[in-house]
Design a protein around this motif. Structure first.
Motif, mmCIF file in Angstrom:
data_model
loop_
_atom_site.group_PDB
_atom_site.id
_atom_site.type_symbol
_atom_site.label_atom_id
_atom_site.label_comp_id
_atom_site.label_asym_id
_atom_site.label_seq_id
_atom_site.Cartn_x
_atom_site.Cartn_y
_atom_site.Cartn_z
ATOM 1 N N SER A 176 4.109 -9.342 4.012
ATOM 2 C CA SER A 176 3.173 -9.062 5.106
ATOM 3 C C SER A 176 3.796 -8.133 6.145
ATOM 4 O O SER A 176 3.090 -7.392 6.827
ATOM 5 C CB SER A 176 2.725 -10.364 5.772
ATOM 6 N N LEU A 177 5.150 -8.158 6.245
ATOM 7 C CA LEU A 177 5.819 -7.237 7.165
ATOM 8 C C LEU A 177 5.579 -5.794 6.755
ATOM 9 O O LEU A 177 5.321 -4.927 7.591
ATOM 10 C CB LEU A 177 7.323 -7.507 7.183
ATOM 11 N N LEU A 178 5.683 -5.527 5.448
ATOM 12 C CA LEU A 178 5.447 -4.170 4.959
ATOM 13 C C LEU A 178 4.023 -3.721 5.282
ATOM 14 O O LEU A 178 3.797 -2.587 5.706
ATOM 15 C CB LEU A 178 5.693 -4.104 3.450
ATOM 16 N N ALA A 179 3.058 -4.640 5.099
ATOM 17 C CA ALA A 179 1.676 -4.306 5.443
ATOM 18 C C ALA A 179 1.519 -4.169 6.961
ATOM 19 O O ALA A 179 0.780 -3.300 7.448
ATOM 20 C CB ALA A 179 0.727 -5.362 4.896
ATOM 21 N N GLY A 180 2.229 -5.032 7.718
ATOM 22 C CA GLY A 180 2.140 -4.972 9.179
ATOM 23 C C GLY A 180 2.691 -3.689 9.752
ATOM 24 O O GLY A 180 2.293 -3.265 10.848
ATOM 25 N N THR A 181 3.594 -3.032 9.031
ATOM 26 C CA THR A 181 4.131 -1.779 9.533
ATOM 27 C C THR A 181 3.065 -0.700 9.645
ATOM 28 O O THR A 181 3.234 0.254 10.405
ATOM 29 C CB THR A 181 5.255 -1.274 8.611
ATOM 30 N N VAL A 182 1.955 -0.847 8.881
ATOM 31 C CA VAL A 182 0.885 0.148 8.972
ATOM 32 C C VAL A 182 0.363 0.226 10.410
ATOM 33 O O VAL A 182 0.185 1.315 10.978
ATOM 34 C CB VAL A 182 -0.252 -0.196 7.993
ATOM 35 N N LEU A 183 0.142 -0.952 11.028
ATOM 36 C CA LEU A 183 -0.359 -0.980 12.404
ATOM 37 C C LEU A 183 0.742 -0.672 13.405
ATOM 38 O O LEU A 183 0.556 0.123 14.332
ATOM 39 C CB LEU A 183 -0.975 -2.348 12.700
ATOM 40 N N ILE A 184 1.907 -1.294 13.211
ATOM 41 C CA ILE A 184 2.989 -1.142 14.189
ATOM 42 C C ILE A 184 3.476 0.305 14.249
ATOM 43 O O ILE A 184 3.729 0.848 15.328
ATOM 44 C CB ILE A 184 4.150 -2.084 13.826
ATOM 45 N N GLU A 185 3.603 0.963 13.087
ATOM 46 C CA GLU A 185 4.070 2.352 13.081
ATOM 47 C C GLU A 185 3.095 3.264 13.814
ATOM 48 O O GLU A 185 3.515 4.221 14.475
ATOM 49 C CB GLU A 185 4.251 2.834 11.642
ATOM 50 N N ASN A 186 1.801 2.962 13.721
ATOM 51 C CA ASN A 186 0.837 3.796 14.424
ATOM 52 C C ASN A 186 0.854 3.544 15.925
ATOM 53 O O ASN A 186 0.610 4.461 16.712
ATOM 54 C CB ASN A 186 -0.568 3.561 13.849
ATOM 55 N N VAL A 187 1.143 2.304 16.339
ATOM 56 C CA VAL A 187 1.247 2.024 17.780
ATOM 57 C C VAL A 187 2.435 2.775 18.372
ATOM 58 O O VAL A 187 2.348 3.351 19.462
ATOM 59 C CB VAL A 187 1.377 0.506 18.015
ATOM 60 N N PHE A 188 3.571 2.793 17.642
ATOM 61 C CA PHE A 188 4.799 3.400 18.174
ATOM 62 C C PHE A 188 5.055 4.810 17.620
ATOM 63 O O PHE A 188 6.155 5.337 17.817
ATOM 64 C CB PHE A 188 5.996 2.501 17.857
ATOM 65 N N ALA A 189 4.070 5.407 16.950
ATOM 66 C CA ALA A 189 4.219 6.748 16.363
ATOM 67 C C ALA A 189 5.484 6.843 15.526
ATOM 68 O O ALA A 189 6.240 7.810 15.612
ATOM 69 C CB ALA A 189 4.224 7.812 17.467
ATOM 70 N N TRP A 190 5.714 5.806 14.721
ATOM 71 C CA TRP A 190 6.920 5.728 13.885
ATOM 72 C C TRP A 190 6.680 6.515 12.595
ATOM 73 O O TRP A 190 5.669 6.322 11.920
ATOM 74 C CB TRP A 190 7.225 4.266 13.565
ATOM 75 N N PRO A 191 7.590 7.410 12.202
ATOM 76 C CA PRO A 191 7.329 8.293 11.043
ATOM 77 C C PRO A 191 7.590 7.614 9.698
ATOM 78 O O PRO A 191 8.437 8.057 8.915
ATOM 79 C CB PRO A 191 8.317 9.438 11.281
ATOM 80 N N GLY A 192 6.865 6.550 9.402
ATOM 81 C CA GLY A 192 7.063 5.817 8.146
ATOM 82 C C GLY A 192 5.845 5.891 7.257
ATOM 83 O O GLY A 192 4.945 6.715 7.439
ATOM 84 N N LEU A 193 5.804 4.978 6.274
ATOM 85 C CA LEU A 193 4.692 4.974 5.326
ATOM 86 C C LEU A 193 3.386 4.541 5.983
ATOM 87 O O LEU A 193 2.306 4.920 5.526
ATOM 88 C CB LEU A 193 5.007 4.013 4.169
ATOM 89 N N GLY A 194 3.470 3.716 7.037
ATOM 90 C CA GLY A 194 2.256 3.252 7.714
ATOM 91 C C GLY A 194 1.471 4.392 8.317
ATOM 92 O O GLY A 194 0.250 4.497 8.127
ATOM 93 N N THR A 195 2.152 5.276 9.051
ATOM 94 C CA THR A 195 1.451 6.428 9.620
ATOM 95 C C THR A 195 1.003 7.387 8.516
ATOM 96 O O THR A 195 -0.035 8.037 8.632
ATOM 97 C CB THR A 195 2.367 7.180 10.601
ATOM 98 N N THR A 196 1.784 7.441 7.428
ATOM 99 C CA THR A 196 1.415 8.332 6.320
ATOM 100 C C THR A 196 0.108 7.911 5.670
ATOM 101 O O THR A 196 -0.771 8.749 5.417
ATOM 102 C CB THR A 196 2.539 8.337 5.263
ATOM 103 N N ILE A 197 -0.052 6.598 5.412
ATOM 104 C CA ILE A 197 -1.271 6.161 4.715
ATOM 105 C C ILE A 197 -2.490 6.277 5.619
ATOM 106 O O ILE A 197 -3.581 6.643 5.159
ATOM 107 C CB ILE A 197 -1.104 4.716 4.169
ATOM 108 N N VAL A 198 -2.321 6.030 6.927
ATOM 109 C CA VAL A 198 -3.459 6.182 7.842
ATOM 110 C C VAL A 198 -3.882 7.645 7.912
ATOM 111 O O VAL A 198 -5.074 7.974 7.872
ATOM 112 C CB VAL A 198 -3.090 5.646 9.239
#
Length: 324
Positions: free
Chosen positions: A257-279
C-alpha cells in the motif's frame, strides 16, 4: 490450483515452495492479462484519444501500427507477453521513449521514500505497540490506554494525502523549516517519508498491541514469569517471535500500500517518482506508459507478498513447515 501427488514424500519445504511459486506465477499471469486488457477496454481508439481529435489520420495509423494495435487480438497478446519476456514494455506515446527507460529513471526516487518509510514504520510500530501492551495490560494505566488508542485511532483514520497537506501547512507554511517540493537534499525527504509513515505506523502499532496482549496471556509466558526470567528475555525471546506473524503479514500489505500511496504523496510534494509519472501519463492518455507502471506496481506487490509468506513460514514458531 493443481495438486502435487508426491508432495507428502518430499520435504515440506519443497511442497511449500511449489505451492507458493505456483500462486505467484498464476497471479503474475492474471496481472499481465489485466494490464493487456486495460488498453483495449478504453472506449474508442486509444491512439486517437492520446494524439487528439485533430491529429493527422496518417499519423494515427502509423502510431497504431507501431504499437501493434492493427493486429488480431490473440497476436497482440502473444506479442505483448513475448516483449515482456524480453524486458520490453513498449514505447511511450508522449515521450517517444521506451517505457522501461522511463520507469528505470523514476523508480529509484519512489523507492528512496518508500523503503525508509517502511523501515520507520516497523521501528516505530513494534516497540510502541509492545510497550503500550505491557504498560496497559490487565486494566492498568487506563488514561495511557485511552491516549494510545485515541492518538493511533485518529492517525489511522486520516487519509495520507490529507496528512501530507497538513504537514506542508505546519512545517513549510506556518513554520517554514523544511522544503515543501521536489528532491533537493536530505531535508526534502522528511515530509514525504513522514506522510507515508504516520498512518500505517499508527494502524500497525494497534495490531501489535492486541497481539502482544494475547501472547502475554499464554501459558508459556506465565511459565517464563514464574521462572523469574528477566523482562527483557521474556518479551524479546518469547513474546516477540510469536507476535511477528501478524506483524509481518500486515507489514507486507503495508509496503504494497506504501507503493500505491506514493502516487498521492509524490504529487503533493512534486516528487519525481513513479507516482507523478503515472498521473501525468493518465492526464496525457499515454496508455503504454500507464500499462508499464501498473505492471511494475502489481509485480512489486505480488513479490512482496511472496517474500512475506516465506518470512512468516521461517519466523513463526507455530509454522507446520518449520516444525517438520
Amino acid at each position: 490450483m493443481p495438486r502435487f501427488p508426491r508432495e507428502r514424500a518430499r520435504s515440506p519445504w519443497v511442497g511449500f515452495a511449489l505451492r507458493r511459486t505456483w500462486r505467484l506465477v498464476a497471479s503474475l499471469a492474471a496481472l499481465v492479462t489485466a494490464a493487456f486488457a486495460m488498453i483495449h477496454l478504453i472506449p474508442g481508439d486509444p491512439v486517437r484519444a492520446a494524439l487528439g481529435p485533430t491529429a493527422d489520420p496518417a499519423l494515427v495509423d502509423a502510431r497504431r501500427q507501431s504499437l501493434g494495435l492493427d493486429q488480431p487480438l490473440p497476436q497482440q497478446y502473444g506479442d505483448f507477453v513475448g516483449r515482456l519476456f524480453q524486458g520490453s514494455l513498449g514505447d511511450s506515446i508522449g515521450a517517444q521513449l521506451p517505457v522501461s527507460e522511463i520507469i528505470s529513471s523514476r523508480l529509484p526516487a519512489t523507492l528512496q521514500i518508500a523503503v525508509p518509510a517502511f523501515v520507520l514504520i516497523l521501528l516505530l510500530a513494534i516497540p510502541v505497540g509492545m510497550t503500550a501492551a505491557v504498560l496497559t495490560r490487565d486494566g492498568r494505566r487506563r488514561r495511557g490506554e485511552l491516549a494510545f488508542t485515541g492518538i493511533t485511532g485518529f492517525l489511522g483514520a486520516v487519509p495520507e494525502f490529507l496528512l501530507a497537506v497538513g504537514l506542508v501547512a505546519a512545517f513549510a507554511v506556518a513554520w517554514p523549516v523544511l522544503p515543501v517540493a521536489s528532491q533537493a537534499g536530505p531535508a526534502s525527504y522528511v515530509l514525504p517519508v513522514l506522510a507515508l509513515t504516520l498512518v500505517p505506523a499508527a494502524t500497525l502499532s494497534r495490531i501489535v498491541r492486541v497481539e502482544t496482549l494475547r501472547v502475554l496471556g499464554e501459558d508459556y509466558m506465565r511459565t517464563a514469569q514464574a521462572k523469574r526470567l528477566p523482562a527483557r528475555l521474556r518479551y524479546l525471546r518469547h513474546a516477540l517471535p510469536n507476535l511477528l506473524t501478524s506483524s509481518l503479514t500486515l507489514g507486507g500489505l503495508l509496503f504494497s500500500s506504501l507503493l500505491a500511496g506514493t502516487v498521492l504523496i509524490e504529487n503533493v510534494f512534486a516528487w519525481p517518482g513513479l507516482g507523478t509519472t503515472i498521473v501525468q501519463a493518465i492526464t496525457e492518455k499515454d496508455y503504454p506508459l500507464v500499462q508499464g507502471v501498473v505492471l511494475v506496481y502489481g509485480a512489486a506487490a505480488l513479490l512482496i507478498t511472496f517474500a512475506v509468506d516465506v518470512a512468516v513460514a521461517v519466523a513463526d514458531p507455530r509454522s507446520t513447515v518449520r516444525g517438520s
